[in-house]
Design a protein around this motif. Structure first.
Motif, mmCIF file in Angstrom:
data_model
loop_
_atom_site.group_PDB
_atom_site.id
_atom_site.type_symbol
_atom_site.label_atom_id
_atom_site.label_comp_id
_atom_site.label_asym_id
_atom_site.label_seq_id
_atom_site.Cartn_x
_atom_site.Cartn_y
_atom_site.Cartn_z
ATOM 1 N N THR A 324 0.912 -0.892 0.027
ATOM 2 C CA THR A 324 -0.545 -0.364 -0.211
ATOM 3 C C THR A 324 0.823 1.278 0.081
ATOM 4 O O THR A 324 0.978 2.201 -0.584
ATOM 5 N N PRO A 329 -1.867 8.547 -6.116
ATOM 6 C CA PRO A 329 -2.782 9.115 -7.021
ATOM 7 C C PRO A 329 -2.302 8.906 -8.509
ATOM 8 O O PRO A 329 -1.278 9.771 -8.289
ATOM 9 N N SER A 361 -10.284 2.270 -3.089
ATOM 10 C CA SER A 361 -9.608 2.677 -2.359
ATOM 11 C C SER A 361 -10.329 2.386 -0.809
ATOM 12 O O SER A 361 -10.946 2.134 -0.649
ATOM 13 N N ARG A 363 -10.453 3.741 1.663
ATOM 14 C CA ARG A 363 -11.339 4.447 2.911
ATOM 15 C C ARG A 363 -12.498 5.052 1.784
ATOM 16 O O ARG A 363 -13.518 5.098 3.017
ATOM 17 N N GLU A 368 -9.629 3.872 -7.855
ATOM 18 C CA GLU A 368 -8.097 4.960 -8.177
ATOM 19 C C GLU A 368 -7.666 4.525 -8.897
ATOM 20 O O GLU A 368 -7.413 3.300 -9.044
#
Length: 527
Positions: A324, A329, A361, A363, A368
């Motif tokens: 990760t 991005p 993503s 979150r 993305e």
């Protein structure tokens, strides 16, 4: 030292008789009857020129030496050795093999009778089958011309071969050797069948037309016209029949290769690259590389190679478990944009080292995109289809599954060929499948090659098919004529009508073959 030529002529002139003028004067003085002086004037004027002029003429213009003698000697030398030389064509003919042909024609007469009758059956079937095959090949070629689907490439049963274009120069020796062997076996069948039917064989020979080798037999035409149509069929069909048998023998040899060549070849360890391809390069597939895997699909031979690529073409794009922390991005490399087919890209079109990857993503669970150095990211990386595949292999939250963002039907594939690093392929999988030539047999020694029996199978089979086509100047022409004479005599009694029927059939077969050759050449060279 010899005197000069001019002095020699002067010496010869001094020792010669007096000039002709003095001779006439002496004759005039010694003559008893009166002679009219006008007669002497006439005689003097009509006499040959002085000797001096004759010597000058001989000295100034010697007779030319003709080259006809040398030309005749050269032609006699060629004829004495059975050679014939013409533009783009070299031919050699001999009678040295006539005894061998005669010996073969006397072996087991009943067996040869059954053998060549089987050839007649095959020849008639092959004549019809070759027309169907050519029509099918023409249809496939036209369909390929109007389609960009790479899966349609190479589907033709018959393909035009152009050395240096679709035949690598490294394979020319095997190609020409197989072509010559197929031609010799073809003509051997004609010669033995002809002698068995009491037709004289004038000789056997080989030729080279441009760069293509071949063979021929010279039969006594008068004997051919005197035998029955059934006997003619046995002779004309013998060539394609022997090519078919040679093709079967070479094919059987290939099937037995794993057993016959076990001491010098190994199988089951991968697929060996046999010739250069568009995938060649510093980090590509070179001749001699052993392919052992495509992504997670193991490759033990050519069949596995084709099967793996077929599955990868229809399966979803393989993903890779990436840490990760390494993800960035897309705004760091430029905003992602849509391609014409609706897919997204986030790398520069000119980049040769980076590739756009998509991921979910953690979150907000949205897709993305990140542009990353592809070789660094996928080397030694486990594959995945979803994030859960990575979570099962690593600690939670440390890795996630990223997938290359590519156009529809395009795939990113890692090709394993140890000890080199992976070859990374981006494109349509059938392109890779059809552009790389592989074999199951890995030589234990570097000097061994298996190309000759492969070419014998393909070329001998092709000669059997093409020569069976009812086409002018091929065996099919004489096979068709003999077949019509043997079958249509009672139906069409007029010989001219039978010949007219044969002419139109030959015209159609010739047009079909010419169309296949012309379109095949265009597909190979111009497209």
């Amino acid at each position: 030292m010899c005197p000069p030529i001019v002095s020699s002529y002067r010496l010869l002139l001094l020792s010669s008789p007096p000039p002709i003028v003095s001779s006439y004067r002496l004759l005039l003085l010694s003559s008893s009857p009166p002679i009219d002086s006008s007669s002497y004037r006439l005689l003097l004027l009509s006499s040959p020129p002085p000797i001096v002029s004759s010597y000058r003429l001989l000295l100034s213009s010697p007779p030319p030496i003709s080259s006809a003698k040398h030309r005749n000697s050269y032609e006699a030398w060629l004829a004495g050795r059975g050679l014939m030389l013409s533009p783009f064509h070299l031919r050699w003919q001999t009678t040295a093999f006539n005894r061998l042909f005669a010996y073969c024609s006397r072996l087991n007469p009943h067996g040869l009778y059954l053998w060549f009758n089987s050839g007649v059956v095959f020849g008639v079937v092959a004549m019809v089958g070759s027309v169907v095959l050519l029509a099918r090949t023409l249809q496939q070629t036209l369909a390929q011309m109007t389609s960009d689907d790479p899966r349609m490439a190479g589907q033709q049963a018959l393909q035009v071969v152009v050395p240096g274009v679709n035949l690598p120069t490294s394979q020319l020796l095997y190609f020409f050797s197989a072509l010559l062997l197929s031609g010799v076996i073809h003509e051997l069948g004609h010669a033995v069948a002809a002698l068995r039917e009491q037709v004289r064989v004038n000789g056997f020979g080989v030729f080279v037309f441009v760069v293509y080798p071949g063979a021929f037999v010279d039969l006594f035409t008068t004997h051919l016209t005197l035998i029955s149509p059934a006997q003619q069929l046995r002779i004309f069909c013998a060539g394609v029949w022997h090519n078919f048998v040679l093709c079967l023998a070479a094919l059987g040899f290939l099937f037995l290769l794993p057993i016959l060549l076990f001491p010098v070849y190994s199988t089951g360890g991968g697929a060996l690259v046999t010739e250069g391809s568009p995938a060649d390069g510093p980090r590509g597939l070179s001749v001699g590389d052993l392919v052992t895997g495509l992504e997670e699909c193991g490759v033990r031979g050519v069949e596995d190679w084709a099967g793996c690529l077929s599955r990868l073409a229809i399966s979803p794009q393989t993903g890779y478990c990436i840490p990760t922390a390494s993800l960035q991005p897309s705004w760091a490399h430029g905003r992602a944009y849509k391609r014409l087919d609706g897919t997204l890209d986030c790398c520069s079109n000119s980049s040769l080292t980076d590739l756009c990857f998509s991921y979910t993503s953690p979150r907000d669970k949205e897709r993305e995109y990140a542009c990353m150095p592809v070789r660094k990211m996928v080397t030694g990386t486990p594959v995945c289809q979803r994030d859960s595949d990575c979570l099962a292999k690593e600690q939670a939250g440390t890795t996630m599954c990223v997938t290359p963002s590519l156009e529809n039907q395009t795939r990113f594939i890692r090709v394993t060929h140890p000890p080199d690093t992976h070859m990374l392929f981006v494109g349509y999988p059938p392109h890779l499948q059809y552009s790389v030539s592989l074999t199951n047999f890995v030589p234990r020694f570097t000097f061994l090659h298996l190309d000759l029996p492969v070419y014998v199978v393909s070329l001998s089979g092709a000669l059997a098919v093409v020569n069976s086509v009812p086409c002018f100047a091929l065996d099919g022409q004489w096979m068709l004529n003999a077949l019509l004479e043997a079958t249509l005599v009672s139906v069409v009694t007029d010989r001219q009508r039978r010949e007219l029927i044969g002419f139109f059939l030959l015209l159609g077969g010739s047009a079909l073959l010419a169309a296949n050759v012309a379109l095949g050449l265009w597909m190979v060279t111009a497209r």
